[in-house]
Scaffold this motif. Sequence first.
Motif, PDB file in Angstrom:
ATOM      1  N   ARG A 162     110.991  40.846 -35.687  1.00 43.44           N
ATOM      2  CA  ARG A 162     110.810  39.745 -34.405  1.00 43.44           C
ATOM      3  C   ARG A 162     110.475  38.455 -34.876  1.00 43.44           C
ATOM      4  NH1 ARG A 162     105.198  39.488 -32.864  1.00 43.44           N
ATOM      5  NH2 ARG A 162     105.775  39.266 -30.768  1.00 43.44           N
ATOM      6  N   GLU A 198     109.628  35.375 -27.420  1.00 43.30           N
ATOM      7  CA  GLU A 198     109.841  36.491 -28.207  1.00 43.30           C
ATOM      8  C   GLU A 198     111.309  36.768 -28.619  1.00 43.30           C
ATOM      9  OE1 GLU A 198     108.669  41.139 -29.555  1.00 43.30           O
ATOM     10  OE2 GLU A 198     107.740  40.433 -27.875  1.00 43.30           O
ATOM     11  N   VAL A 229     108.699  34.790 -33.005  1.00 41.83           N
ATOM     12  CA  VAL A 229     107.774  34.055 -31.801  1.00 41.83           C
ATOM     13  C   VAL A 229     108.106  32.665 -31.732  1.00 41.83           C
ATOM     14  CG1 VAL A 229     105.823  34.058 -30.570  1.00 41.83           C
ATOM     15  CG2 VAL A 229     106.156  35.921 -31.838  1.00 41.83           C
TER      16      VAL A 229
END
Length: 275
Positions: free
Chosen positions: A98, A109, A100
Amino acid sequence: MRQRRFLQVDVFGAEPYDGNPVAVVVDGEGLSTEEMQRFAAWTNLSETTFLLPPTVTDADYRVRIFTPGEELPFAGHPTLGSAHAWLATGGTPADRARLVQECGIGRVELRQREGRWSFAAPPLRRYETPDAATLARAVEALGLTTEDVLAASWVDNGPPWLALRLASAEAVLAVSPRYALFGDLFLGVVAAPGNGGADAEVRAFVADIGEDPVTGSLNAGLATWLTDTGVLSAPYVAAQGTALGRAGRVHVAAADGHLWVGGRTTTAIAGTVAL
């Protein structure tokens, strides 16, 4: 001036160069807002972004997003294009699954699935039926009549989109905007199903850039509206850019309590820019 790393990234194309380009200045530190805005006007793309170190501890990078005329707190295809550029130029996320991003609306996100990066659709800042006077302005600006509009809603997630749902993809593609009547309106039109096997057909219009080829922020707002009202259910794929000869494809999925908006990203130009 100095040489700064620069990428131009095609975003949301069904194939490379079918989508919407975004200009990304990777080394944005030291530039003033005025310098950023001037360069964004010069690129003449719908958006230009500048990557910066984050100011919050849980973000991987910070981005500032500019149209030729103003700074935006959030936009969708620049979010995906900026993430692509940050990774392509050596960025390493704290969590490999992921990213951010820090931007004007806060943290956004991103996650990777099936070779595509997607962003979590931000909460809508305004989500309601427009008043009659505003709807009448929008209908006139798009060359429509009130009978052409099945439903309308604000879907503001940074850019203040007002979305109108029409009866068919053909009606969406027939819209002929009158930009002199727009004022400050950001207008989107949508119908389901779309053309070419897509589940929806989308177009987006803003006075200072004209028609946007493929628009992540609008599609994120539409995803909330269309799924809330039962018009579509996730996962689905929206087509955008058809009227411009593009083949944009926006993939919408639901997972972990979010709607995720994603698509293909491709480096088109890589080098440096003097800024």
